[in-house]
Design a protein around this motif. Structure first.
Motif, mmCIF file in Angstrom:
data_model
loop_
_atom_site.group_PDB
_atom_site.id
_atom_site.type_symbol
_atom_site.label_atom_id
_atom_site.label_comp_id
_atom_site.label_asym_id
_atom_site.label_seq_id
_atom_site.Cartn_x
_atom_site.Cartn_y
_atom_site.Cartn_z
ATOM 1 N N TRP A 102 26.945 24.907 -16.120
ATOM 2 C CA TRP A 102 25.485 24.841 -16.111
ATOM 3 C C TRP A 102 24.941 25.194 -14.740
ATOM 4 C CZ3 TRP A 102 28.480 20.461 -17.183
ATOM 5 C CH2 TRP A 102 28.552 19.509 -16.174
ATOM 6 N N ARG A 103 23.711 25.712 -14.758
ATOM 7 C CA ARG A 103 23.010 26.103 -13.530
ATOM 8 C C ARG A 103 22.083 24.983 -13.119
ATOM 9 N NH1 ARG A 103 20.290 30.145 -15.374
ATOM 10 N NH2 ARG A 103 18.397 28.957 -15.575
ATOM 11 N N HIS A 104 22.226 24.565 -11.909
ATOM 12 C CA HIS A 104 21.363 23.571 -11.279
ATOM 13 C C HIS A 104 20.046 24.260 -10.927
ATOM 14 C CE1 HIS A 104 19.966 21.043 -7.918
ATOM 15 N NE2 HIS A 104 20.704 20.083 -8.445
ATOM 16 N N PRO A 105 18.941 23.536 -10.844
ATOM 17 C CA PRO A 105 17.664 24.172 -10.472
ATOM 18 C C PRO A 105 17.703 24.924 -9.139
ATOM 19 C CG PRO A 105 17.270 21.950 -11.285
ATOM 20 C CD PRO A 105 18.758 22.120 -11.185
ATOM 21 N N ALA A 106 18.587 24.538 -8.219
ATOM 22 C CA ALA A 106 18.688 25.235 -6.931
ATOM 23 C C ALA A 106 19.476 26.537 -7.043
ATOM 24 C CB ALA A 106 19.329 24.319 -5.886
ATOM 25 N N GLY A 107 20.024 26.831 -8.229
ATOM 26 C CA GLY A 107 20.693 28.099 -8.460
ATOM 27 C C GLY A 107 22.207 28.058 -8.481
ATOM 28 N N ARG A 143 25.992 26.545 -9.574
ATOM 29 C CA ARG A 143 26.529 26.208 -10.895
ATOM 30 C C ARG A 143 27.671 25.204 -10.779
ATOM 31 N NH1 ARG A 143 24.947 30.805 -14.463
ATOM 32 N NH2 ARG A 143 23.695 32.114 -13.097
ATOM 33 N N TRP A 144 27.768 24.392 -11.808
ATOM 34 C CA TRP A 144 28.888 23.478 -11.971
ATOM 35 C C TRP A 144 29.664 23.939 -13.193
ATOM 36 C CZ3 TRP A 144 30.338 20.061 -8.452
ATOM 37 C CH2 TRP A 144 29.395 19.677 -7.493
ATOM 38 N N ARG A 145 30.973 23.991 -13.061
ATOM 39 C CA ARG A 145 31.790 24.535 -14.153
ATOM 40 C C ARG A 145 32.992 23.620 -14.399
ATOM 41 N NH1 ARG A 145 32.681 30.373 -15.025
ATOM 42 N NH2 ARG A 145 34.515 30.594 -16.323
ATOM 43 N N TRP A 146 33.268 23.405 -15.678
ATOM 44 C CA TRP A 146 34.446 22.660 -16.111
ATOM 45 C C TRP A 146 35.274 23.580 -16.996
ATOM 46 C CZ3 TRP A 146 35.664 17.464 -15.173
ATOM 47 C CH2 TRP A 146 34.703 16.745 -14.449
#
Length: 155
Positions: A89-94, A96-99
């Motif tokens: 998912w993309r955080h509002p600051a641009g 990403r977090w990935r699993w």
């Protein structure tokens, strides 16, 4: 349970661990944003979540955060989703977090978590580095993955 560093290129912080659980069990936890507080090694994610019970491509979810004594809410958008294998998912600051989950056996899974800030403008990435986000997030990812592996080791 050893958490290992994974090299994924510039401005990507990734760690991996072998978890004694099926990939289905781990993915059920990762793909449910209402359960992210159970995963969080940073101590910033709160239980106040709005959004679907199971993420999917394009889904949005909102999480309450408390960081540096300040409470706020962020809304993230799922940018990649492969059922049972990957959620990002993309955080509002641009960034990403990935699993990523790779089944090793029916009862063990390789889990890799990545903080990817290669997607933000260069100046913003430099600010992230000056503020130490890459180091802080590396430590938080390691704590998260240790917590995740321990959770299933006790089960």
């Amino acid at each position: 349970m050893t958490v290992e560093q994974v090299e994924q290129g510039p401005r990507r912080v990734a760690r991996t661990v072998k978890v004694p659980a099926s990939s289905d069990d781990v993915f059920a936890l990762v793909a449910d944003p209402h359960r992210h507080g159970e995963l969080d090694g940073s101590g910033t994610v709160r239980d106040t979540v709005s959004g679907p019970r199971r993420l999917s491509q394009g889904a949005q979810f909102s999480v309450a955060i408390k960081q540096f004594g300040v409470r706020y809410r962020i809304t993230s958008t799922v940018t990649r989703f492969e059922d049972g294998r990957l959620v990002e998912w993309r955080h509002p600051a641009g960034h990403r977090w990935r699993w990523e989950l790779t089944p090793l056996t029916p009862t063990s899974t390789r889990v890799t978590e990545t903080f990817d800030y290669s997607t933000v403008p260069a100046v913003q990435g430099k600010i992230f580095e000056l503020l130490g986000f890459h180091r802080q997030n590396a430590a938080s990812i390691e704590a998260t993955l240790r917590q995740l592996a321990s959770r299933y080791a006790r089960a």
